[in-house]
Scaffold this active site. Structure first.
Site, PDB file in Angstrom:
ATOM      1  N   ARG A 121      16.444  62.372  18.932  1.00  0.00           N
ATOM      2  CA  ARG A 121      16.835  61.975  20.574  1.00  0.00           C
ATOM      3  C   ARG A 121      15.488  62.385  21.987  1.00  0.00           C
ATOM      4  NH1 ARG A 121      21.192  65.245  18.914  1.00  0.00           N
ATOM      5  NH2 ARG A 121      22.762  63.949  18.385  1.00  0.00           N
ATOM      6  N   LYS A 143       8.187  50.019  29.467  1.00  0.00           N
ATOM      7  CA  LYS A 143       9.457  49.571  28.460  1.00  0.00           C
ATOM      8  C   LYS A 143       8.624  49.395  27.659  1.00  0.00           C
ATOM      9  CE  LYS A 143      10.645  45.795  32.178  1.00  0.00           C
ATOM     10  NZ  LYS A 143      10.903  44.474  32.853  1.00  0.00           N
ATOM     11  N   GLU A 185      -1.254  37.790  31.596  1.00  0.00           N
ATOM     12  CA  GLU A 185      -0.509  39.105  32.629  1.00  0.00           C
ATOM     13  C   GLU A 185      -1.338  39.017  34.602  1.00  0.00           C
ATOM     14  OE1 GLU A 185       2.485  39.390  32.298  1.00  0.00           O
ATOM     15  OE2 GLU A 185       3.006  40.430  30.430  1.00  0.00           O
ATOM     16  N   LYS A 227       1.216  47.782  39.269  1.00  0.00           N
ATOM     17  CA  LYS A 227       2.535  47.961  38.812  1.00  0.00           C
ATOM     18  C   LYS A 227       2.718  49.634  38.982  1.00  0.00           C
ATOM     19  CE  LYS A 227       3.874  47.881  34.348  1.00  0.00           C
ATOM     20  NZ  LYS A 227       4.294  47.046  32.355  1.00  0.00           N
ATOM     21  N   GLU A 237      13.972  49.515  37.026  1.00  0.00           N
ATOM     22  CA  GLU A 237      14.196  47.673  36.922  1.00  0.00           C
ATOM     23  C   GLU A 237      15.449  46.857  37.786  1.00  0.00           C
ATOM     24  OE1 GLU A 237      11.740  44.202  34.625  1.00  0.00           O
ATOM     25  OE2 GLU A 237      13.620  44.187  34.461  1.00  0.00           O
ATOM     26  N   ARG A 241      11.275  45.608  40.759  1.00  0.00           N
ATOM     27  CA  ARG A 241      10.379  45.739  39.512  1.00  0.00           C
ATOM     28  C   ARG A 241      10.657  44.326  38.875  1.00  0.00           C
ATOM     29  NH1 ARG A 241       9.926  49.867  34.434  1.00  0.00           N
ATOM     30  NH2 ARG A 241       8.193  48.449  33.364  1.00  0.00           N
ATOM     31  N   ASN A 245       8.922  40.770  36.347  1.00  0.00           N
ATOM     32  CA  ASN A 245       9.105  39.307  35.380  1.00  0.00           C
ATOM     33  C   ASN A 245       8.652  37.423  35.764  1.00  0.00           C
ATOM     34  OD1 ASN A 245      10.081  41.436  33.243  1.00  0.00           O
ATOM     35  ND2 ASN A 245      11.898  40.854  35.331  1.00  0.00           N
ATOM     36  N   HIS A 248       8.148  34.994  33.045  1.00  0.00           N
ATOM     37  CA  HIS A 248       8.817  35.414  31.743  1.00  0.00           C
ATOM     38  C   HIS A 248       9.758  34.794  31.099  1.00  0.00           C
ATOM     39  CE1 HIS A 248       5.100  38.197  32.347  1.00  0.00           C
ATOM     40  NE2 HIS A 248       5.735  38.755  31.062  1.00  0.00           N
ATOM     41  N   HIS A 252       9.206  34.121  27.896  1.00  0.00           N
ATOM     42  CA  HIS A 252      10.091  34.812  26.608  1.00  0.00           C
ATOM     43  C   HIS A 252      10.895  33.335  25.569  1.00  0.00           C
ATOM     44  CE1 HIS A 252      10.362  39.094  28.277  1.00  0.00           C
ATOM     45  NE2 HIS A 252       9.524  38.706  27.193  1.00  0.00           N
ATOM     46  N   HIS A 264       2.792  35.717  23.828  1.00  0.00           N
ATOM     47  CA  HIS A 264       2.439  35.612  24.577  1.00  0.00           C
ATOM     48  C   HIS A 264       2.226  35.919  26.254  1.00  0.00           C
ATOM     49  CE1 HIS A 264       5.270  38.336  27.116  1.00  0.00           C
ATOM     50  NE2 HIS A 264       4.244  39.158  27.712  1.00  0.00           N
TER      51      HIS A 264
HETATM   52  N1  NAD Z   1       6.376  47.115  27.664  1.00  0.00           N
HETATM   53  C1  NAD Z   1       5.787  46.096  28.785  1.00  0.00           C
HETATM   54  O1  NAD Z   1       5.972  46.029  29.786  1.00  0.00           O
HETATM   55  C2  NAD Z   1       5.618  45.380  28.571  1.00  0.00           C
HETATM   56  C3  NAD Z   1       4.336  43.577  28.982  1.00  0.00           C
HETATM   57  C4  NAD Z   1       4.302  42.571  28.819  1.00  0.00           C
HETATM   58  C5  NAD Z   1       4.168  42.432  27.197  1.00  0.00           C
HETATM   59  N2  NAD Z   1       4.971  43.150  26.398  1.00  0.00           N
HETATM   60  C6  NAD Z   1       4.585  43.008  25.412  1.00  0.00           C
HETATM   61  O2  NAD Z   1       3.370  42.980  24.285  1.00  0.00           O
HETATM   62  C7  NAD Z   1       3.251  42.070  23.314  1.00  0.00           C
HETATM   63  C8  NAD Z   1       1.848  41.482  23.540  1.00  0.00           C
HETATM   64  O3  NAD Z   1       0.780  42.358  23.224  1.00  0.00           O
HETATM   65  P1  NAD Z   1      -0.779  42.098  22.910  1.00  0.00           P
HETATM   66  O4  NAD Z   1      -1.305  40.819  23.175  1.00  0.00           O
HETATM   67  O5  NAD Z   1      -1.260  43.121  22.569  1.00  0.00           O
HETATM   68  O6  NAD Z   1      -0.430  42.026  21.609  1.00  0.00           O
HETATM   69  P2  NAD Z   1      -0.558  42.812  20.228  1.00  0.00           P
HETATM   70  O7  NAD Z   1      -0.353  43.949  20.080  1.00  0.00           O
HETATM   71  O8  NAD Z   1      -0.378  41.839  19.041  1.00  0.00           O
HETATM   72  O9  NAD Z   1      -2.507  42.524  19.704  1.00  0.00           O
HETATM   73  C9  NAD Z   1      -3.028  41.517  19.563  1.00  0.00           C
HETATM   74  C10 NAD Z   1      -3.777  41.166  18.656  1.00  0.00           C
HETATM   75  O10 NAD Z   1      -5.030  41.953  18.548  1.00  0.00           O
HETATM   76  C11 NAD Z   1      -5.562  42.617  17.630  1.00  0.00           C
HETATM   77  N3  NAD Z   1      -6.153  43.837  18.484  1.00  0.00           N
HETATM   78  C12 NAD Z   1      -5.646  44.870  19.046  1.00  0.00           C
HETATM   79  N4  NAD Z   1      -6.464  46.066  19.654  1.00  0.00           N
HETATM   80  C13 NAD Z   1      -7.435  45.159  19.417  1.00  0.00           C
HETATM   81  C14 NAD Z   1      -8.559  45.200  19.184  1.00  0.00           C
HETATM   82  N5  NAD Z   1      -9.717  45.993  20.062  1.00  0.00           N
HETATM   83  N6  NAD Z   1     -10.066  44.739  19.202  1.00  0.00           N
HETATM   84  C15 NAD Z   1      -9.780  43.487  17.967  1.00  0.00           C
HETATM   85  N7  NAD Z   1      -8.570  42.817  17.413  1.00  0.00           N
HETATM   86  C16 NAD Z   1      -7.398  44.018  18.433  1.00  0.00           C
HETATM   87  C17 NAD Z   1      -4.152  43.250  16.998  1.00  0.00           C
HETATM   88  O11 NAD Z   1      -3.809  43.375  15.659  1.00  0.00           O
HETATM   89  C18 NAD Z   1      -3.434  41.853  17.330  1.00  0.00           C
HETATM   90  O12 NAD Z   1      -4.043  40.774  16.399  1.00  0.00           O
HETATM   91  C19 NAD Z   1       4.527  41.293  23.030  1.00  0.00           C
HETATM   92  O13 NAD Z   1       5.204  41.883  22.233  1.00  0.00           O
HETATM   93  C20 NAD Z   1       4.759  41.992  24.565  1.00  0.00           C
HETATM   94  O14 NAD Z   1       6.035  40.757  25.252  1.00  0.00           O
HETATM   95  C21 NAD Z   1       5.675  44.320  26.469  1.00  0.00           C
END
Ligand code: NAD
Length: 363
Positions: A121, A143, A185, A227, A237, A241, A245, A248, A252, A264
Site C-alpha cells: 500500500r 507521474k 523534452e 517543472k 494534473e 500541469r 503534455n 505528447h 504517444h 519517446h
Molecule cells: N513520469 C514522467 O513524468 C515521464 C516524463 C517523460 C517521459 N516519461 C517516460 O520516460 C520513458 C523514456 O525515458 P528514457 O528516455 O530515459 O528511456 P530509458 O529509460 O529507456 O533509457 C534509455 C536507454 O538508455 C540506457 N541508459 C540509461 N542510462 C544510461 C547511461 N547513463 N549510459 C548509457 N546508457 C544508459 C537504457 O538502458 C536505455 O536503453 C518513456 O517511457 C516515457 O513515457 C515519463
C-alpha cells in the site's frame, strides 16, 4: 551540489544536482531518516557500465540492501516487470519499511515509482536518473506507471519521490540517440517557458549533443525548476500541469503506431511540430509566427528518423489517450512561446492536416 526544492503540498522534496555526487545517495537518505531497508533497482545497461562504482557504494551501506537489475524497454514497462520486482521484494522479505531506489532512465523511474505506489500500500522511493530525459523531466513530478494493451502509461499513479539525485557524470556514457531523446523534452520546455530559454537552446543544440557539462547542467536546472513550479501548483494534473503534455498526444500515438521503434523524446519533437501546425490551422498562431517557431525544430530535424505513419491509425490511438474527456482528444497548443492553451479540441480533418505537415518536416 545544488539543491532545488519541489514545493508540493505535503510532499515537498529536493532535487540534488551536481557532478560526481552519486556517493551522496545513502548520506542524503540517512539525513532524511528514510527507511533503511533498501532495494536498488538499476537499469541493466547502466549497471553493466557502472558496476564497479555501484558495487563499491553498496559496500559502504550498513543496513539491508539488495539489488534487482531490470531491462529498460517500452515492451517491458509492463505488469511482467512489476511482478518480477514484487516477487523479488517478497523473496527478500521486504515489507512496508522499504526504500526503493530507481537507478536508470524514465522507464526505470516510471516502473519503480509505480511499484513504490502499490507495494505494501505504498513505500518510499527515490529517483536517481541516468538519462538526460529522466534528469530534465521524468524523475520529477511523481507521474509513475506502465504501458498496457498498446496504450502508453495507461496504468499508473501519482507518487512523489523522497528526493531526486542527478549526477551529471552519468550522462557521459549516454549514446547520442538518447541525448537527442532528452533534447526532445528540453525543446518542449523551450516552447513552454520563455524566449530567453528558447534562444539558449537554439544556440546550444551542438553543445548539448557534444554533452558540454556546463550546458547540460544549466538545461537540467532550468527544466527542473520550471517543472517543479508547474507540478507544485497542480500535482494531480487537473489544470495547468497539462501544459507539460505539449506534443505528447501526437508523440504517444507515434510511439505506439511505430511499435516503439521511435524513442519517446524523438516522438515528442515531431509531436511538437504537429502541435504547432494544428495551432496554425486553428488560427491560434499566424503563418509568420509559425515559421519563426519552427526554427528550432528545423535545426534538429536531421537528427530524427520516422518511418511512414498511418494517419488514421494514429488518430484512433489518440482517441485512447488518457487525457481525453467525453471521447474528445484534448491538445496542448501554442499561440506563442509561453502562450499555452490546454484542452483544445480539433476535428479529425485538422488533426490529419497537422500530422501531414508536422511529419513533412522530418522527411
Ligand atoms: N513520469 C514522467 O513524468 C515521464 C516524463 C517523460 C517521459 N516519461 C517516460 O520516460 C520513458 C523514456 O525515458 P528514457 O528516455 O530515459 O528511456 P530509458 O529509460 O529507456 O533509457 C534509455 C536507454 O538508455 C540506457 N541508459 C540509461 N542510462 C544510461 C547511461 N547513463 N549510459 C548509457 N546508457 C544508459 C537504457 O538502458 C536505455 O536503453 C518513456 O517511457 C516515457 O513515457 C515519463
Amino acid at each position: 551540489m545544488k539543491k532545488i526544492k519541489i514545493p508540493i503540498e505535503q510532499n515537498t522534496y529536493d532535487v540534488y544536482l551536481g557532478c560526481d555526487i552519486f556517493d551522496q545517495l545513502f548520506k542524503i537518505a540517512e539525513k532524511l531518516k528514510l527507511n533503511k531497508n533498501i532495494m536498488m533497482i538499476p537499469d541493466e545497461k547502466f549497471y553493466n557500465i557502472r558496476k564497479a562504482e555501484i558495487d563499491h557504494l553498496i559496500k559502504t551501506y550498513h543496513g539491508k540492501l539488495n539489488i534487482h537489475v531490470i531491462q529498460a524497454t517500452e515492451k517491458l514497462k509492463s505488469f511482467y516487470t512489476l511482478q518480477k520486482i514484487f516477487t523479488e521484494l517478497l523473496n527478500k522479505e521486504y515489507t512496508r519499511d522499504t526504500l526503493l531506489v530507481a537507478l536508470g532512465g524514465g522507464i526505470i523511474g516510471d516502473i519503480v515509482g509505480f511499484a513504490a505506489s502499490i507495494f505494501s500500500r505504498g513505500v518510499q522511493y527515490v529517483q536517481v536518473p541516468t538519462t538526460l530525459l529522466a534528469a530534465v523531466d521524468s524523475s520529477v513530478g511523481g507521474k509513475t506507471g506502465i504501458n498496457f494493451g498498446n496504450t502508453k502509461n495507461i496504468i499508473g499513479a501519482f507518487k512523489q519521490p523522497k528526493f531526486v539525485l542527478i549526477d551529471s557524470d552519468f550522462l557521459d556514457t549516454l549514446p547520442k540517440k538518447e541525448i537527442i531523446s532528452g533534447l526532445g523534452e528540453v525543446i518542449k520546455y523551450a516552447y513552454l517557458t520563455n524566449q530567453n530559454f528558447y534562444n539558449y537552446i537554439l544556440s546550444n543544440v551542438d553543445n548539448i549533443l557534444e554533452k558540454k557539462k556546463d550546458v547540460l547542467e544549466k538545461i537540467i536546472e532550468e527544466s527542473v525548476r520550471f517543472k517543479g513550479d508547474v507540478v507544485a501548483n497542480d500535482e494531480k494534473e487537473s489544470g495547468t500541469r497539462k501544459m507539460l503534455n505539449l506534443g505528447h498526444t501526437f508523440a504517444h500515438a507515434f510511439e505506439v503506431e511505430q511499435n516503439y521503434k521511435i524513442k519517446h523524446g524523438h516522438a515528442v519533437i515531431i509531436g511538437i511540430a504537429c502541435a504547432l501546425f494544428l495551432s496554425n490551422k486553428l488560427n491560434l498562431l499566424n503563418d509568420k509566427k509559425l515559421n519563426s517557431l519552427l526554427e528550432l525544430l528545423i535545426q534538429v530535424k536531421g537528427l530524427i528518423k520516422i518511418s511512414d505513419v498511418d494517419y488514421k491509425k494514429s488518430i484512433s490511438i489518440m482517441k485512447r489517450d488518457k487525457k481525453n474527456r467525453d471521447g474528445k482528444i484534448k491538445f496542448v497548443l501554442l499561440k506563442d512561446i509561453g502562450g499555452i492553451l490546454i484542452d483544445v479540441e480539433a476535428s479529425d480533418r485538422d488533426i490529419k492536416y497537422a500530422l501531414k505537415m508536422g511529419l513533412s518536416i522530418f522527411r
